[in-house]
Scaffold this motif. Structure first.
Motif, PDB file in Angstrom:
ATOM      1  N   ARG A 114     -10.185  -6.098  -4.377  1.00 16.09           N
ATOM      2  CA  ARG A 114      -9.159  -6.864  -3.666  1.00 16.09           C
ATOM      3  C   ARG A 114      -8.065  -5.883  -3.262  1.00 16.09           C
ATOM      4  O   ARG A 114      -7.476  -5.203  -4.111  1.00 16.09           O
ATOM      5  CB  ARG A 114      -8.603  -7.979  -4.549  1.00 16.09           C
ATOM      6  N   VAL A 115      -7.804  -5.812  -1.958  1.00 18.40           N
ATOM      7  CA  VAL A 115      -6.877  -4.824  -1.403  1.00 18.40           C
ATOM      8  C   VAL A 115      -5.681  -5.558  -0.818  1.00 18.40           C
ATOM      9  O   VAL A 115      -5.840  -6.481  -0.021  1.00 18.40           O
ATOM     10  CB  VAL A 115      -7.575  -3.985  -0.305  1.00 18.40           C
ATOM     11  N   ALA A 116      -4.470  -5.135  -1.216  1.00 18.25           N
ATOM     12  CA  ALA A 116      -3.234  -5.727  -0.702  1.00 18.25           C
ATOM     13  C   ALA A 116      -2.541  -4.701   0.202  1.00 18.25           C
ATOM     14  O   ALA A 116      -2.345  -3.552  -0.188  1.00 18.25           O
ATOM     15  CB  ALA A 116      -2.317  -6.121  -1.848  1.00 18.25           C
ATOM     16  N   PHE A 117      -2.183  -5.156   1.404  1.00 21.39           N
ATOM     17  CA  PHE A 117      -1.516  -4.289   2.368  1.00 21.39           C
ATOM     18  C   PHE A 117      -0.013  -4.536   2.375  1.00 21.39           C
ATOM     19  O   PHE A 117       0.468  -5.567   1.900  1.00 21.39           O
ATOM     20  CB  PHE A 117      -2.108  -4.510   3.766  1.00 21.39           C
ATOM     21  N   ARG A 118       0.724  -3.593   2.933  1.00 25.52           N
ATOM     22  CA  ARG A 118       2.184  -3.649   2.950  1.00 25.52           C
ATOM     23  C   ARG A 118       2.706  -4.907   3.643  1.00 25.52           C
ATOM     24  O   ARG A 118       3.720  -5.467   3.234  1.00 25.52           O
ATOM     25  CB  ARG A 118       2.745  -2.405   3.645  1.00 25.52           C
ATOM     26  N   ASP A 119       2.028  -5.387   4.683  1.00 25.33           N
ATOM     27  CA  ASP A 119       2.514  -6.561   5.422  1.00 25.33           C
ATOM     28  C   ASP A 119       2.141  -7.882   4.749  1.00 25.33           C
ATOM     29  O   ASP A 119       2.374  -8.950   5.299  1.00 25.33           O
ATOM     30  CB  ASP A 119       2.006  -6.523   6.861  1.00 25.33           C
ATOM     31  N   GLY A 120       1.533  -7.836   3.562  1.00 22.60           N
ATOM     32  CA  GLY A 120       1.217  -9.051   2.816  1.00 22.60           C
ATOM     33  C   GLY A 120      -0.224  -9.529   2.960  1.00 22.60           C
ATOM     34  O   GLY A 120      -0.651 -10.420   2.228  1.00 22.60           O
ATOM     35  N   ARG A 121      -0.974  -8.978   3.888  1.00 22.10           N
ATOM     36  CA  ARG A 121      -2.361  -9.392   4.058  1.00 22.10           C
ATOM     37  C   ARG A 121      -3.213  -8.823   2.930  1.00 22.10           C
ATOM     38  O   ARG A 121      -2.858  -7.825   2.312  1.00 22.10           O
ATOM     39  CB  ARG A 121      -2.907  -8.917   5.401  1.00 22.10           C
ATOM     40  N   GLN A 122      -4.343  -9.486   2.694  1.00 20.99           N
ATOM     41  CA  GLN A 122      -5.285  -9.021   1.670  1.00 20.99           C
ATOM     42  C   GLN A 122      -6.694  -9.034   2.246  1.00 20.99           C
ATOM     43  O   GLN A 122      -7.021  -9.861   3.096  1.00 20.99           O
ATOM     44  CB  GLN A 122      -5.244  -9.918   0.433  1.00 20.99           C
ATOM     45  N   GLN A 123      -7.492  -8.119   1.760  1.00 19.12           N
ATOM     46  CA  GLN A 123      -8.913  -8.090   2.099  1.00 19.12           C
ATOM     47  C   GLN A 123      -9.700  -8.067   0.805  1.00 19.12           C
ATOM     48  O   GLN A 123      -9.264  -7.465  -0.181  1.00 19.12           O
ATOM     49  CB  GLN A 123      -9.273  -6.845   2.909  1.00 19.12           C
ATOM     50  N   LEU A 124     -10.857  -8.710   0.831  1.00 19.72           N
ATOM     51  CA  LEU A 124     -11.737  -8.739  -0.330  1.00 19.72           C
ATOM     52  C   LEU A 124     -13.064  -8.100   0.058  1.00 19.72           C
ATOM     53  O   LEU A 124     -13.689  -8.482   1.048  1.00 19.72           O
ATOM     54  CB  LEU A 124     -11.965 -10.181  -0.785  1.00 19.72           C
ATOM     55  N   LEU A 136     -15.351   3.849  -1.053  1.00 16.27           N
ATOM     56  CA  LEU A 136     -15.089   2.566  -0.405  1.00 16.27           C
ATOM     57  C   LEU A 136     -14.220   2.850   0.801  1.00 16.27           C
ATOM     58  O   LEU A 136     -13.122   3.391   0.668  1.00 16.27           O
ATOM     59  CB  LEU A 136     -14.380   1.611  -1.368  1.00 16.27           C
ATOM     60  N   GLN A 137     -14.721   2.498   1.976  1.00 14.03           N
ATOM     61  CA  GLN A 137     -13.971   2.727   3.205  1.00 14.03           C
ATOM     62  C   GLN A 137     -13.366   1.405   3.647  1.00 14.03           C
ATOM     63  O   GLN A 137     -14.082   0.468   3.970  1.00 14.03           O
ATOM     64  CB  GLN A 137     -14.884   3.300   4.280  1.00 14.03           C
ATOM     65  N   LEU A 138     -12.032   1.351   3.670  1.00  8.76           N
ATOM     66  CA  LEU A 138     -11.323   0.139   4.070  1.00  8.76           C
ATOM     67  C   LEU A 138     -11.282   0.072   5.588  1.00  8.76           C
ATOM     68  O   LEU A 138     -10.898   1.031   6.252  1.00  8.76           O
ATOM     69  CB  LEU A 138      -9.904   0.139   3.500  1.00  8.76           C
ATOM     70  N   ARG A 139     -11.662  -1.067   6.128  1.00 11.11           N
ATOM     71  CA  ARG A 139     -11.722  -1.251   7.576  1.00 11.11           C
ATOM     72  C   ARG A 139     -10.427  -1.870   8.093  1.00 11.11           C
ATOM     73  O   ARG A 139      -9.760  -2.621   7.380  1.00 11.11           O
ATOM     74  CB  ARG A 139     -12.886  -2.159   7.930  1.00 11.11           C
ATOM     75  N   PRO A 140     -10.094  -1.605   9.357  1.00 12.01           N
ATOM     76  CA  PRO A 140      -8.947  -2.297   9.955  1.00 12.01           C
ATOM     77  C   PRO A 140      -9.260  -3.783  10.113  1.00 12.01           C
ATOM     78  O   PRO A 140     -10.420  -4.172  10.206  1.00 12.01           O
ATOM     79  CB  PRO A 140      -8.779  -1.641  11.317  1.00 12.01           C
ATOM     80  N   PHE A 141      -8.216  -4.583  10.149  1.00  9.56           N
ATOM     81  CA  PHE A 141      -8.405  -6.014  10.393  1.00  9.56           C
ATOM     82  C   PHE A 141      -8.906  -6.205  11.816  1.00  9.56           C
ATOM     83  O   PHE A 141      -8.504  -5.456  12.723  1.00  9.56           O
ATOM     84  CB  PHE A 141      -7.086  -6.778  10.218  1.00  9.56           C
ATOM     85  N   PRO A 142      -9.755  -7.196  12.050  1.00  9.01           N
ATOM     86  CA  PRO A 142     -10.214  -7.464  13.424  1.00  9.01           C
ATOM     87  C   PRO A 142      -9.039  -7.874  14.308  1.00  9.01           C
ATOM     88  O   PRO A 142      -8.097  -8.523  13.849  1.00  9.01           O
ATOM     89  CB  PRO A 142     -11.205  -8.612  13.275  1.00  9.01           C
TER      90      PRO A 142
END
Length: 158
Positions: A114-124, A136-142
């Motif tokens: 679970r990854v938390a970004f500075r702007d408050g968004r999260q990716q799982l 683990l390569q984190l992708r940009p948000f679509p």
């Protein structure tokens, strides 16, 4: 008179024998059977290495942030469980290709991140096999998700 075979034996010096010729190659001739066995042993070692990592209590994963935002939090759990544990990043992981190495505790190859970004968004990221791949390569948000979020925020203000 002696026969020709007797004359050869009767001559001076030792009887000539056939000795193997020594080659000047460093290892001589290596039998193909030995090469096949060595190849099979190497293949077995390569197959067994991920299993050895699975039995070890600690693993390291390199996290590569290809997203545009900085990562401020990262937590991991065994795949399918909700017992997330924070990973020590030290400082925020800048976007655009910054990397960090984190240590994973416990057994099991499949992990959820679970990854938390500075702007408050999260990716799982679910079911990441850390035994086979140690990164683990984190992708940009679509872009669609970002534009929907932006449109939704604008309509909420109106």
């Amino acid at each position: 008179m002696a026969t020709p075979a007797a004359r050869i034996r009767a001559g001076p010096g030792p009887i000539p024998t056939q000795e193997p010729v020594m080659r000047t190659q460093p290892f001589g001739r290596i039998p193909s059977r030995l090469i096949r066995r060595a190849g099979a042993a190497l293949a077995l070692c390569l197959v067994a290495m991920p299993a050895a990592y699975a039995l070890a209590g600690e693993r390291y994963v390199v996290v590569i942030n290809r997203a545009h935002d900085s990562v401020v939090g990262l937590s991991t759990a065994v795949a399918g469980q909700d017992d997330y544990r924070d990973a020590a990043l030290g400082e925020p992981l800048r976007g655009g290709g910054a990397t960090a190495t984190i240590e994973l505790q416990g057994e099991g190859c499949l992990r959820d991140f679970r990854v938390a970004f500075r702007d408050g968004r999260q990716q799982l990221y679910r079911d990441v096999d850390v035994c086979r791949r140690q990164r683990l390569q984190l992708r940009p948000f679509p872009r669609d998700a970002a534009s929907r979020r932006h449109d939704g925020a604008a309509s909420a203000r109106d």
